[in-house]
Enzyme design. Structure first.
Site, mmCIF file in Angstrom:
data_model
loop_
_atom_site.group_PDB
_atom_site.id
_atom_site.type_symbol
_atom_site.label_atom_id
_atom_site.label_comp_id
_atom_site.label_asym_id
_atom_site.label_seq_id
_atom_site.Cartn_x
_atom_site.Cartn_y
_atom_site.Cartn_z
ATOM 1 N N HIS A 1 0.864 -1.181 0.000
ATOM 2 C CA HIS A 1 0.000 0.000 0.000
ATOM 3 C C HIS A 1 0.897 1.227 0.000
ATOM 4 O O HIS A 1 1.723 1.415 0.892
ATOM 5 C CB HIS A 1 -0.924 0.015 1.216
ATOM 6 N N CYS A 2 0.741 2.073 -1.011
ATOM 7 C CA CYS A 2 1.599 3.249 -1.161
ATOM 8 C C CYS A 2 0.903 4.469 -0.570
ATOM 9 O O CYS A 2 -0.085 4.959 -1.139
ATOM 10 C CB CYS A 2 1.917 3.476 -2.635
#
Length: 298
Positions: free
Chosen positions: A143-144
């Site tokens: 997850h960025c």
């Protein structure tokens, strides 16, 4: 080995029981992603308005052209990645039984499909549940927080494009700023010089982590997106890059070869793939289909 494309197949989109509420704190991650986009625009605006403009006025247009193209690619990749679908899978059915074990063969290696208690289905290999978005993402990478989205099967190439273009853009901006300072070192201090330092300092701070992240992703792709030994998804360095960049979908020999019960918590028996392959369905006949749409829930 024969490579066949993976296509995830569809199940009933019935919400599982006792579904935890979706996180309502979407504002802070969204504002952080918006701040990152505005930071890129602000630094680029100062860069093009001062050192890049001065060099262009003195006959060196190539810096403006190259940096302008890299900025467009980086910014468009950033915006697209923010709203893209990483490979979200439908939630399972109320009829799904977590005690049933599904065994899949991935390039001649048997893997047990893990049960996701929040999405209520047996997730395919390399599919993980994102705790920030509360979804299961196919071929989940991470997850960025910089774009407030997951990186998975459907947007991994855009993520790589963003890293490469942003890394090149920062290098060009830093080199152009250094060239401007060298060319104007004999001149008196000016607003152009001050703005060049305003650009160069944050660029130097951002460049190192971007390069490190790009190197980590390059090593990960080269080894089949896993650093573990005996990775069944590892097709060799050249094939791994070809499958990542050129193929329309993840391509591995992945088929369902066995179903068993595990009431006592013991491992179920895996049928012989050579004898079961022709009689068992592949995931193209299974019960999971990627959700149509874009992006993680905000």
């Amino acid at each position: 080995a024969l490579l066949t494309p993976i296509t995830m197949v569809s199940s009933q989109s019935i919400m599982p029981p006792n579904e935890p509420p979706m996180e309502s704190s979407w504002l802070k991650p969204s504002l952080f992603a918006a701040f990152n986009a505005m930071l890129l625009i602000t630094i680029s605006g100062i860069f093009f308005a001062f050192p890049c403009r001065w060099l262009a006025q003195n006959g060196q247009w190539e810096f403006a052209v190259v940096s302008g193209l890299l900025f467009l690619v980086s910014f468009c990749s950033l915006i697209f990645l923010n709203g893209s679908d990483p490979g979200i899978l439908h939630r399972g059915s109320l009829e799904e039984d977590p005690n049933i074990q599904y065994i899949a063969r991935v390039n001649n290696k048997a893997l047990r499909l893990q049960w996701c208690s929040k999405c209520s289905f047996h997730r395919p290999p390399r599919t993980h549940h994102c705790p920030f978005c509360n979804i299961c993402v196919e071929d989940f990478d991470h997850h960025c927080p910089w774009v407030n989205n997951c990186v998975g099967q459907r947007n991994f190439r855009v993520f790589l494009l963003l890293l490469v273009s942003l890394c090149l853009y920062l290098v060009v901006v830093l080199a152009t700023s250094m060239l401007f300072l060298i060319r104007t070192r004999h001149m008196s201090w000016s607003l152009d010089s001050a703005m060049t330092f305003v650009v160069a300092v944050p660029v130097m701070v951002l460049l190192l982590p971007v390069i490190l992240l790009l190197m980590i992703q390059a090593v990960s792709v080269s080894k089949g997106k896993s650093l573990r030994n005996n990775n069944p998804f590892d097709q060799g360095c050249a094939n791994n890059w070809y499958l990542t960049i050129c193929m329309p979908a993840q391509v591995v020999d992945l088929r369902l070869v066995g179903v068993g019960w595990d009431k006592a918590g013991s491992s179920s028996l895996v049928p012989d793939p050579s004898s079961q392959l022709s009689a068992t369905p592949s995931f193209t006949d299974g019960a999971l289909r990627p959700r149509e749409g874009s992006g993680c829930p905000r």
